[in-house]
Design a protein around this motif. Structure first.
Motif, PDB file in Angstrom:
ATOM      1  N   ALA A 146       0.841  -1.203   0.000  1.00 49.69           N
ATOM      2  CA  ALA A 146       0.000   0.000   0.000  1.00 49.69           C
ATOM      3  C   ALA A 146       0.874   1.250   0.000  1.00 49.69           C
ATOM      4  O   ALA A 146       1.909   1.293   0.679  1.00 49.69           O
ATOM      5  CB  ALA A 146      -0.924  -0.004   1.212  1.00 49.69           C
ATOM      6  N   PRO A 147       0.490   2.265  -0.767  1.00 50.79           N
ATOM      7  CA  PRO A 147       1.313   3.474  -0.824  1.00 50.79           C
ATOM      8  C   PRO A 147       1.282   4.247   0.495  1.00 50.79           C
ATOM      9  O   PRO A 147       0.278   4.245   1.214  1.00 50.79           O
ATOM     10  CB  PRO A 147       0.662   4.285  -1.956  1.00 50.79           C
ATOM     11  CG  PRO A 147      -0.761   3.809  -1.990  1.00 50.79           C
ATOM     12  CD  PRO A 147      -0.712   2.362  -1.630  1.00 50.79           C
ATOM     13  N   VAL A 148       2.383   4.914   0.769  1.00 49.74           N
ATOM     14  CA  VAL A 148       2.448   5.833   1.893  1.00 49.74           C
ATOM     15  C   VAL A 148       1.762   7.128   1.472  1.00 49.74           C
ATOM     16  O   VAL A 148       2.090   7.701   0.429  1.00 49.74           O
ATOM     17  CB  VAL A 148       3.903   6.113   2.298  1.00 49.74           C
ATOM     18  CG1 VAL A 148       3.968   7.172   3.400  1.00 49.74           C
ATOM     19  CG2 VAL A 148       4.589   4.830   2.740  1.00 49.74           C
ATOM     20  N   VAL A 149       0.821   7.595   2.266  1.00 53.58           N
ATOM     21  CA  VAL A 149       0.107   8.832   1.946  1.00 53.58           C
ATOM     22  C   VAL A 149       0.955  10.018   2.398  1.00 53.58           C
ATOM     23  O   VAL A 149       1.286  10.158   3.582  1.00 53.58           O
ATOM     24  CB  VAL A 149      -1.273   8.871   2.622  1.00 53.58           C
ATOM     25  CG1 VAL A 149      -1.946  10.223   2.378  1.00 53.58           C
ATOM     26  CG2 VAL A 149      -2.142   7.734   2.104  1.00 53.58           C
ATOM     27  N   VAL A 150       1.328  10.836   1.429  1.00 50.60           N
ATOM     28  CA  VAL A 150       2.105  12.048   1.707  1.00 50.60           C
ATOM     29  C   VAL A 150       1.128  13.210   1.763  1.00 50.60           C
ATOM     30  O   VAL A 150       0.464  13.528   0.764  1.00 50.60           O
ATOM     31  CB  VAL A 150       3.165  12.275   0.610  1.00 50.60           C
ATOM     32  CG1 VAL A 150       3.949  13.560   0.877  1.00 50.60           C
ATOM     33  CG2 VAL A 150       4.113  11.086   0.515  1.00 50.60           C
ATOM     34  N   LEU A 189      11.514   7.946   2.127  1.00 50.06           N
ATOM     35  CA  LEU A 189      10.554   7.264   1.257  1.00 50.06           C
ATOM     36  C   LEU A 189      11.127   7.002  -0.131  1.00 50.06           C
ATOM     37  O   LEU A 189      10.405   6.525  -1.018  1.00 50.06           O
ATOM     38  CB  LEU A 189       9.282   8.111   1.116  1.00 50.06           C
ATOM     39  CG  LEU A 189       8.521   8.437   2.403  1.00 50.06           C
ATOM     40  CD1 LEU A 189       7.339   9.343   2.097  1.00 50.06           C
ATOM     41  CD2 LEU A 189       8.049   7.165   3.097  1.00 50.06           C
ATOM     42  N   GLU A 190      12.402   7.286  -0.345  1.00 49.83           N
ATOM     43  CA  GLU A 190      13.018   7.122  -1.664  1.00 49.83           C
ATOM     44  C   GLU A 190      12.783   5.705  -2.190  1.00 49.83           C
ATOM     45  O   GLU A 190      13.110   4.719  -1.535  1.00 49.83           O
ATOM     46  CB  GLU A 190      14.520   7.394  -1.581  1.00 49.83           C
ATOM     47  CG  GLU A 190      15.249   7.252  -2.921  1.00 49.83           C
ATOM     48  CD  GLU A 190      16.757   7.282  -2.735  1.00 49.83           C
ATOM     49  OE1 GLU A 190      17.341   8.361  -2.855  1.00 49.83           O
ATOM     50  OE2 GLU A 190      17.330   6.199  -2.451  1.00 49.83           O
ATOM     51  N   VAL A 196      -0.430  10.945  -3.268  1.00 47.73           N
ATOM     52  CA  VAL A 196      -0.985  12.228  -2.875  1.00 47.73           C
ATOM     53  C   VAL A 196      -2.447  12.258  -3.310  1.00 47.73           C
ATOM     54  O   VAL A 196      -2.821  11.612  -4.293  1.00 47.73           O
ATOM     55  CB  VAL A 196      -0.206  13.414  -3.484  1.00 47.73           C
ATOM     56  CG1 VAL A 196       1.241  13.412  -3.007  1.00 47.73           C
ATOM     57  CG2 VAL A 196      -0.253  13.388  -5.010  1.00 47.73           C
ATOM     58  N   GLU A 197      -3.257  12.996  -2.571  1.00 50.28           N
ATOM     59  CA  GLU A 197      -4.681  13.047  -2.856  1.00 50.28           C
ATOM     60  C   GLU A 197      -5.142  14.481  -3.040  1.00 50.28           C
ATOM     61  O   GLU A 197      -4.745  15.374  -2.288  1.00 50.28           O
ATOM     62  CB  GLU A 197      -5.471  12.397  -1.708  1.00 50.28           C
ATOM     63  CG  GLU A 197      -5.151  10.932  -1.482  1.00 50.28           C
ATOM     64  CD  GLU A 197      -5.979  10.339  -0.355  1.00 50.28           C
ATOM     65  OE1 GLU A 197      -7.090  10.849  -0.108  1.00 50.28           O
ATOM     66  OE2 GLU A 197      -5.513   9.384   0.283  1.00 50.28           O
ATOM     67  N   LYS A 216       0.363  20.667   0.912  1.00 51.43           N
ATOM     68  CA  LYS A 216       0.000  21.549   2.024  1.00 51.43           C
ATOM     69  C   LYS A 216      -0.862  22.688   1.473  1.00 51.43           C
ATOM     70  O   LYS A 216      -0.333  23.705   1.004  1.00 51.43           O
ATOM     71  CB  LYS A 216       1.247  22.086   2.713  1.00 51.43           C
ATOM     72  CG  LYS A 216       2.065  21.002   3.418  1.00 51.43           C
ATOM     73  CD  LYS A 216       3.170  21.590   4.275  1.00 51.43           C
ATOM     74  CE  LYS A 216       3.859  20.508   5.081  1.00 51.43           C
ATOM     75  NZ  LYS A 216       4.892  21.064   5.986  1.00 51.43           N
ATOM     76  N   PRO A 217      -2.176  22.527   1.514  1.00 48.11           N
ATOM     77  CA  PRO A 217      -3.073  23.462   0.821  1.00 48.11           C
ATOM     78  C   PRO A 217      -2.935  24.919   1.248  1.00 48.11           C
ATOM     79  O   PRO A 217      -3.209  25.815   0.446  1.00 48.11           O
ATOM     80  CB  PRO A 217      -4.466  22.924   1.170  1.00 48.11           C
ATOM     81  CG  PRO A 217      -4.261  21.487   1.492  1.00 48.11           C
ATOM     82  CD  PRO A 217      -2.915  21.405   2.130  1.00 48.11           C
ATOM     83  N   TRP A 218      -2.493  25.184   2.476  1.00 49.09           N
ATOM     84  CA  TRP A 218      -2.469  26.565   2.954  1.00 49.09           C
ATOM     85  C   TRP A 218      -1.055  27.101   3.110  1.00 49.09           C
ATOM     86  O   TRP A 218      -0.866  28.208   3.630  1.00 49.09           O
ATOM     87  CB  TRP A 218      -3.223  26.658   4.281  1.00 49.09           C
ATOM     88  CG  TRP A 218      -4.610  26.137   4.143  1.00 49.09           C
ATOM     89  CD1 TRP A 218      -5.127  25.001   4.683  1.00 49.09           C
ATOM     90  CD2 TRP A 218      -5.653  26.703   3.355  1.00 49.09           C
ATOM     91  NE1 TRP A 218      -6.428  24.809   4.293  1.00 49.09           N
ATOM     92  CE2 TRP A 218      -6.782  25.854   3.479  1.00 49.09           C
ATOM     93  CE3 TRP A 218      -5.763  27.851   2.565  1.00 49.09           C
ATOM     94  CZ2 TRP A 218      -7.983  26.112   2.834  1.00 49.09           C
ATOM     95  CZ3 TRP A 218      -6.970  28.106   1.930  1.00 49.09           C
ATOM     96  CH2 TRP A 218      -8.057  27.246   2.067  1.00 49.09           C
ATOM     97  N   GLU A 219      -0.068  26.369   2.664  1.00 45.50           N
ATOM     98  CA  GLU A 219       1.318  26.823   2.823  1.00 45.50           C
ATOM     99  C   GLU A 219       1.628  27.940   1.828  1.00 45.50           C
ATOM    100  O   GLU A 219       1.766  27.713   0.629  1.00 45.50           O
ATOM    101  CB  GLU A 219       2.277  25.650   2.617  1.00 45.50           C
ATOM    102  CG  GLU A 219       3.735  26.006   2.889  1.00 45.50           C
ATOM    103  CD  GLU A 219       4.652  24.816   2.695  1.00 45.50           C
ATOM    104  OE1 GLU A 219       5.501  24.568   3.573  1.00 45.50           O
ATOM    105  OE2 GLU A 219       4.513  24.110   1.675  1.00 45.50           O
ATOM    106  N   HIS A 220       1.714  29.181   2.333  1.00 48.52           N
ATOM    107  CA  HIS A 220       2.062  30.363   1.535  1.00 48.52           C
ATOM    108  C   HIS A 220       1.230  30.452   0.255  1.00 48.52           C
ATOM    109  O   HIS A 220       1.725  30.838  -0.798  1.00 48.52           O
ATOM    110  CB  HIS A 220       3.560  30.352   1.208  1.00 48.52           C
ATOM    111  CG  HIS A 220       4.428  30.323   2.419  1.00 48.52           C
ATOM    112  ND1 HIS A 220       5.510  29.500   2.537  1.00 48.52           N
ATOM    113  CD2 HIS A 220       4.354  31.006   3.589  1.00 48.52           C
ATOM    114  CE1 HIS A 220       6.078  29.681   3.725  1.00 48.52           C
ATOM    115  NE2 HIS A 220       5.388  30.594   4.378  1.00 48.52           N
TER     116      HIS A 220
END
Length: 608
Positions: A146-150, A189-190, A196-197, A216-220
């Motif tokens: 299963a993928p790691v969710v970033v 995680l390399e 990503v979602e 990160k939806p609100w990052e700058h």
């Protein structure tokens, strides 16, 4: 900024190719048994088995790459350890189309290599690979790990650890701390399957079928959907490059503010053109954010509108003249003075000694007229052949366009490619000794770089001095994902010397006439918070007017997920003090996949 050459396109397909010139080769025992992927990856950026042969490393195939020179596949351990610093995935370089399939359980015997994309001189981090493999398929049809969710919760807010001073600032030997630093998290995680979602696009799709998203939806974030880069200390940690293992023809044509809805999944790779990259086996569905190109306000009859626009290596063979003309007439509202950067000579990159650019400039002027704009006049100085940098043979230079119905140019003979412009005092007012003229063209600061073009204009009886610049590019600087933290910005040395020369020339004008209207503008190739900008500004001789905008609006260029300032218009105290000016960064290019230049033009309106 890196050039868009054919070499860039070719290099994209070889980002993970092992090369003796760019591999980290360590002296070590010749063989290692009973090794798993997390042992190969280790707890630092360099494998403890680099240079060694490892035997029967088990894993499940999560993805294959069958195109280009970077052929191979990724495997991941289905039974991970409990150490968050050790990756459970690794790339197996086969050099030819791999004969395994996703879901195969395999064992791999081969040599561990640390490949440095771009070569050791790039300063890039390395990619751990298993090379010269012997592959045994144990079973097929297995479930892929299963993928790691970033996402915003998993990526730390701090960008990178401070490099080890004993290792010239390298982070390679430091134990990874994925809970503290974004670069350590990505490194941990390399090679692993990640996901990503509903990720927002922060750099539009480029000609090489890649884009950037943020987790990160609100990052700058700014109002148009991008992510602004506001200081060296405020890195945008949520940025991630997206490529695809599928056909480039199917890659989405995204603009900033669009999103990849649903899940985008694939192995986490590392390449020289942006660092950590999700190479998607499955791409999310593109959803448009509806971004539209901006239009600035028209100047009033009493306002002088001055603009700068990098037209990206424009030459007569280009098919973009009509679009550039439409941008100048419609989006910029036909400024009174336009400083153009990257105007090439009449035969472009053909290196045959041609330096004249009259065909290039007049073709643009004619296109502007056809678009409903004014019949601009122009001034420039041809460079000495192949002495000003840029694309070989192109002889890029700055050009002044001006609307003779609104503004006049003061022609003062004697300016040429090698004669320095000076300042003299006439009737108590500053004048240029030649107009147009170049600032100290013999100075070493301008070696293989564009020399500033100075001109004297008159608007409604008031003199305005305009200095068109295109400073030394950032080429050669270490990337933000460099193994050296903080990265070395070697290009600054020449740019600082150039900024000093420009500031000195402005001082010469102001020492003669302290209330002179002076504008220094162009592609400064540096940020409004940089030392370059501080040197240009000096002790108040100039001020970068883009700083009149809110911080979230300060950008002219979009690079690797960071919206940033490269183009600036700096003004003297007489213009700034009145506060009777308006500044606009007109976003018509940098955020769009069908851009005609990689720079957004800038406009200043004021009353002299």
């Amino acid at each position: 900024m890196p050039s868009r050459s054919s070499a860039r396109l070719a290099a994209l397909t070889v980002a993970a190719v092992c090369s003796a010139a760019s591999a980290v080769v360590l002296t070590s025992p010749a063989h290692a048994d009973s090794v798993r992927i997390h042992d190969v990856q280790g707890t630092t950026r360099i494998s403890p088995f680099a240079g060694q042969k490892v035997t029967d490393v088990p894993g499940i195939v999560t993805a294959t790459r069958t195109y280009g020179s970077s052929k191979g596949f990724w495997i991941q351990d289905a039974t991970p350890d409990d150490n968050p610093a050790t990756s459970e995935g690794v790339f197996v370089f086969t050099s030819s189309a791999p004969k395994v399939a996703v879901g195969d359980s395999v064992t791999v015997t081969g040599t561990v290599s640390e490949y440095v994309p771009g070569g050791a001189s790039s300063g890039n981090q390395s990619l751990t690979e298993i090379t010269k493999p012997t592959i045994t398929t144990v079973s097929t049809g297995n479930a892929v790990p299963a993928p790691v969710v970033v996402d915003e919760d998993s990526v730390p807010d701090a960008y990178a650890p401070q490099g080890d001073t004993a290792a010239a600032g390298s982070v390679n030997g430091l134990t990874l701390d994925p809970s503290a630093y974004a670069l350590d998290y990505y490194e941990s995680l390399e090679g692993m399957n990640v996901q990503v979602e509903d990720a927002r696009v922060v750099t539009a799709t480029d000609p090489y079928s890649e884009l950037w998203v943020t987790v990160k939806p609100w990052e700058h974030r700014n109002r148009r959907g991008g992510t602004v880069y506001g200081s060296y200390a405020s890195q945008n940690t949520g940025r991630l490059q997206i490529q695809s293992l599928g056909s480039t023809a199917d890659f989405p044509k995204a603009n900033v503010g669009d999103s990849l809805e649903g899940t985008t999944t694939g192995p986490l790779d590392f390449n020289q053109f942006g660092g950590y990259t999700l190479v998607a086996s499955k791409l999310g569905t593109l959803e448009s954010g509806g971004l539209e190109r901006e239009t600035t306000q028209k100047q009033s009859s009493r306002e002088l509108a001055v603009a700068t626009y990098n037209v990206e290596n424009l030459d007569p063979s280009d098919a973009t003249f009509d679009k550039h003309a439409a941008a100048i007439v419609n989006n910029l509202q036909s400024p009174d003075i336009v400083s153009l950067e990257e105007i090439q000579d009449n035969n472009g990159a053909k290196d045959d000694g041609t330096v004249d650019a009259s065909e290039t400039v007049n073709k643009l002027i004619d296109a502007i007229v056809a678009a409903g704009g004014p019949k601009y006049d122009w001034r420039s100085i041809n460079p000495v052949n192949d002495q000003d940098g840029g694309q070989p043979g192109g002889n890029i230079r700055q050009v002044f366009l001006f609307n003779p119905e609104r503004v006049s140019f003061v022609d003062r003979a004697g300016g040429d490619s090698t004669t320095a412009v000076g300042v003299t005092k006439v009737n108590g007012k500053a004048q240029l000794t030649v107009s147009p003229g170049r600032i100290d063209p013999a100075n070493a600061a301008w070696n293989s770089s564009r020399k500033p073009l100075a001109g004297e204009f008159v608007f409604r009886g008031k003199t305005v001095f305009v200095i068109a610049n295109h400073l030394n590019s950032k080429g050669g600087d270490q990337g933000l994902t460099s193994q050296y933290q903080p990265p070395v910005r070697s290009s600054e040395i020449q740019r600082h010397a150039q900024a000093t020369e420009v500031n000195t020339f402005v001082k010469d004008i102001l020492s003669v006439q302290k209330n002179a209207n002076v504008i220094a503008l162009g592609d400064m190739n540096d940020f409004e918070f940089s030392e370059t900008a501080k040197i240009l500004e000096g002790d108040g001789e100039l001020w970068s007017a883009i700083k009149s905008l809110p911080k979230s609006e300060r950008y002219t260029y979009d690079y690797q997920g960071n919206q940033q300032v490269l183009d600036q218009i700096l003004v003297s105290p007489s213009i700034r003090r009145g506060c009777d000016f308006e500044y606009d960064s007109v976003h018509v290019n940098s955020e769009f996949n069908d851009q005609i230049s990689d720079h957004d033009p800038q406009v200043l309106r004021f009353r002299p």
